[in-house]
Design a protein around this motif. Structure first.
Motif, PDB file in Angstrom:
ATOM      1  N   LEU A 531       0.828  -1.208   0.000  1.00 31.57           N
ATOM      2  CA  LEU A 531       0.000   0.000   0.000  1.00 31.57           C
ATOM      3  C   LEU A 531       0.863   1.259   0.000  1.00 31.57           C
ATOM      4  O   LEU A 531       0.549   2.246  -0.680  1.00 31.57           O
ATOM      5  CB  LEU A 531      -0.917   0.006   1.227  1.00 31.57           C
ATOM      6  N   GLY A 532       1.958   1.227   0.775  1.00 31.54           N
ATOM      7  CA  GLY A 532       2.835   2.381   0.834  1.00 31.54           C
ATOM      8  C   GLY A 532       3.455   2.712  -0.511  1.00 31.54           C
ATOM      9  O   GLY A 532       3.537   3.885  -0.905  1.00 31.54           O
ATOM     10  N   SER A 533       3.886   1.685  -1.232  1.00 29.16           N
ATOM     11  CA  SER A 533       4.483   1.913  -2.557  1.00 29.16           C
ATOM     12  C   SER A 533       3.457   2.453  -3.543  1.00 29.16           C
ATOM     13  O   SER A 533       3.728   3.375  -4.309  1.00 29.16           O
ATOM     14  CB  SER A 533       5.088   0.610  -3.092  1.00 29.16           C
ATOM     15  N   VAL A 534       2.258   1.867  -3.519  1.00 29.89           N
ATOM     16  CA  VAL A 534       1.204   2.337  -4.405  1.00 29.89           C
ATOM     17  C   VAL A 534       0.843   3.782  -4.067  1.00 29.89           C
ATOM     18  O   VAL A 534       0.737   4.653  -4.946  1.00 29.89           O
ATOM     19  CB  VAL A 534      -0.049   1.438  -4.294  1.00 29.89           C
ATOM     20  N   GLY A 535       0.661   4.057  -2.773  1.00 28.28           N
ATOM     21  CA  GLY A 535       0.260   5.388  -2.344  1.00 28.28           C
ATOM     22  C   GLY A 535       1.257   6.465  -2.698  1.00 28.28           C
ATOM     23  O   GLY A 535       0.885   7.582  -3.086  1.00 28.28           O
ATOM     24  N   SER A 536       2.542   6.146  -2.595  1.00 28.59           N
ATOM     25  CA  SER A 536       3.562   7.150  -2.903  1.00 28.59           C
ATOM     26  C   SER A 536       3.540   7.548  -4.374  1.00 28.59           C
ATOM     27  O   SER A 536       3.929   8.660  -4.739  1.00 28.59           O
ATOM     28  CB  SER A 536       4.952   6.624  -2.519  1.00 28.59           C
TER      29      SER A 536
END
Length: 643
Positions: A531-536
């Motif tokens: 999720l963190g990678s997608v969100g960034s």
């Protein structure tokens, strides 16, 4: 972020007896709705029988001692009986019989001890070492070292087991392998007793006794890992050619292929001690062996063999039985090949995290002015040597690993699982898939994007991984492998500012469904990392605001409700990265009430940290960082809102 070094994966060992263990039989009966009737009454019977058998080990009768050893070889595979046996010092009673004057008793004792070490967990192997199983074992092996029986002609595995002397050596080597894999003290004792010579002598018997050579190779791969003393010894001019000879051993059988892969693993383990001039060439040879192994389509071969097995039933012809054994060796070889490749992509760091004592006041009373640890070291770019980089790419290993992440058709796998004779291959194919996924994770993290084939190739990888979400087996190992690969792929995309256009709301929901119900912390950490990678990537794109809202909601859900401090900390770190800056991120943060919800989390996190910090272990730095950064992040976002 804190350091999260993964343990290396190893091949699953075959059952010592060649038959299913009692645990496996009971589990299969339960699956069929026919649980074993030995649950309560049977346990008491086993316990009483176990004590009686132990007493017979002290008998003056050779026949009674041998019979007791044979009985124990079966009893130790039952969990309740094993508990009783350990409580009554089975090792101290049984281990001295490795030095019994009667060869058949030595053989039976070695088999029983091997079964005890193989059917148990790490704690049992450590206990066996503590109970001094190693002294008689080393003495027995040293006796073989001076005079290993030399067959006059090639012997099959079954023939070895019928030869008392060779079978005793085989059982003892398996026991040594199990102990060294599960207890670091055993590896130290291996060095102390100078058992390397025996393994090398046995390894060279691949022309006449491949079964023994394979066991020696398995053991060598285990004891060479992180063993500088042994590595330096093996790289001496008179010993290194022995390993090189096994690495290049002739033979077209799958057992020979497995042997070459095991020795490839040994050579990689000792690479730092190899002569500098030959390191590059050795890496190329290792990569070529791995490449040749992964090129073979195991499922296609098994599809040809399966009808013959189904036709013959439990009575297999010698030809079919031999082919089935070949298949089992092939999937084992592919598993080892993937493990070695994965290790090649995970160079060891010289720096270690400083120990953070849980009693230290600084870990609980951090102020808001400390330096922020922001990098996720699990996802940080790895620095591979030029030799390893070129060996991976020259042999096109990324593509060959990618081909192994899928499974054959569902009907085919169900047929394999339903057939008793092919269950080993079925489980082997599942392990190959999970190892391929873990290997893919490491490859993507370690290899430059251009060498992987560029953004288009990475999109293809992501699509394949997303397709697996509904197909992956529900076991933790498979789910963790898949989510690790997803996390690594999306991190690579974020690192290269490449938005995954194929990713949708429904994909995120499917990943959440797969991960959030799991009791495995590592799986849920992979989820928040994904999720963190997608969100960034979405934080600065107005067209993806809706998807970013879904990401933020999921991260908040984990941060505020997950029971694991480690998972909570990772979710908070992902939130800091995604919503730190950006107009779109600020709009979404306001819409989901991010700051207000994080503020309510502050006192909860402090209380949970005080209660649980002593159990955090290697995850303590991650939690300290997130706890410290949370207050700063809230102040920063509130200051932004006031402007």
């Amino acid at each position: 972020m804190g350091k999260d070094r993964r343990k290396r994966r190893r091949a699953k060992k075959p059952q010592p007896t060649g038959l299913p263990s009692m645990q496996e039989t009971t589990a299969e009966e339960a699956e069929l709705g026919n649980p074993s009737s030995t649950s309560t009454t049977g346990n008491s019977t086993f316990q009483g029988q176990s004590i009686a058998v132990l007493e017979k080990l002290q008998s003056g009768s050779d026949e009674e001692r041998e019979c007791a050893c044979t009985t124990l070889a079966t009893l130790v595979q039952d969990a309740s009986a094993m508990e009783t046996l350990l409580d009554h010092n089975i090792v101290k009673s049984l281990a001295p019989l490795l030095m019994d004057k009667r060869p058949s008793i030595r053989e039976a004792a070695a088999g029983a001890l091997r079964n005890l070490s193989a059917s148990s967990n790490q704690d049992v192997c450590m206990r066996m070492v503590e109970d001094d199983v190693f002294t008689p074992l080393a003495t027995l092996l040293q006796q073989f070292s001076s005079a290993i029986p030399q067959p006059s002609q090639e012997m099959s595995g079954d023939a070895v087991k019928k030869d008392p002397a060779l079978n005793t050596l085989l059982q003892a080597l398996h026991l040594l392998w199990n102990l060294c894999e599960n207890a670091s003290t055993a590896v130290s004792l291996f060095n102390q007793y100078h058992l390397m010579k025996l393994l090398l002598d046995t390894l060279q018997m691949f022309g006449v006794c491949l079964e023994l050579s394979l066991t020696a190779a398995h053991c060598l791969q285990t004891v060479t890992e992180d063993n500088v003393e042994l590595a330096k010894e093996l790289c001496k001019p008179h010993l290194l050619p022995i390993l090189e000879g096994a690495l290049m051993c002739p033979g077209e059988r799958m057992q020979h292929l497995l042997l070459r892969n095991l020795i490839a693993g040994c050579m990689y383990n000792i690479k730092e001690s190899l002569p500098a001039a030959g390191q590059g060439q050795t890496m190329q040879v290792i990569a070529k062996i791995i490449s040749q192994t992964l090129e073979i389509d195991a499922a296609n071969r098994m599809a040809t063999l399966l009808p013959q097995i189904q036709t013959n039933g439990t009575t297999l012809s010698k030809v079919v039985a031999k082919e089935l054994h070949e298949m089992e060796s092939l999937v084992s070889a592919q598993q080892v090949a993937l493990e070695v490749t994965s290790n090649m992509c995970c160079p060891e760091d010289d720096e270690e995290w400083e120990d953070l004592d849980s009693s230290s006041s600084s870990s609980d009373d951090l102020d808001d002015g400390g330096e922020v640890m922001q990098e996720d070291s699990l996802m940080m770019p790895l620095c591979l040597s030029a030799e390893i980089q070129s060996s991976l790419t020259n042999q096109q290993l990324p593509n060959k690993v990618l081909l192994k992440i899928g499974l054959p058709e569902k009907d085919f796998m169900q047929n394999l699982e339903a057939c008793k004779e092919t269950k080993t291959v079925f489980k082997g194919l599942l392990r190959v898939q999970s190892r391929a996924l873990m290997c893919l994770q490491n490859l993507i993290a370690a290899v430059e994007l251009d060498s992987l084939g560029g953004p288009e190739a990475l999109s293809l990888v992501l699509q394949k991984l997303l397709d697996l979400i509904q197909l992956v087996p529900s076991e933790d190992e498979s789910v963790e492998a898949l989510t690790s690969a997803l996390r690594s792929t999306l991190h690579k995309m974020a690192e290269n500012k490449f938005t995954p256009e194929i990713l949708t709301d429904s994909h995120l929901s499917a990943i959440a469904s797969l991960c959030q119900s799991s009791s495995n912390d590592a799986i849920r950490v992979n989820f928040v990392g994904t999720l963190g990678s997608v969100g960034s990537l979405l934080a600065f794109n107005e067209e993806t605001q809706q998807l970013l809202m879904a990401v933020g909601t999921q991260l908040l859900e984990v941060a505020t409700k997950d029971n694991s401090l480690w998972v909570t900390a990772e979710a908070l770190d992902a939130i800091f990265d995604v919503f730190g800056d950006g107009d779109v991120a600020d709009i979404v943060a306001a819409n989901i009430g991010l700051v207000a919800k994080l503020r309510t989390l502050v006192p909860q996190l402090k209380a949970r940290f005080r209660q649980g910090k002593s159990a955090l272990g290697e995850h303590l730095p991650v939690v300290i960082s997130a706890r410290s950064n949370l207050a700063r992040f809230i102040k920063y976002k509130e200051a932004q809102q006031c402007k």
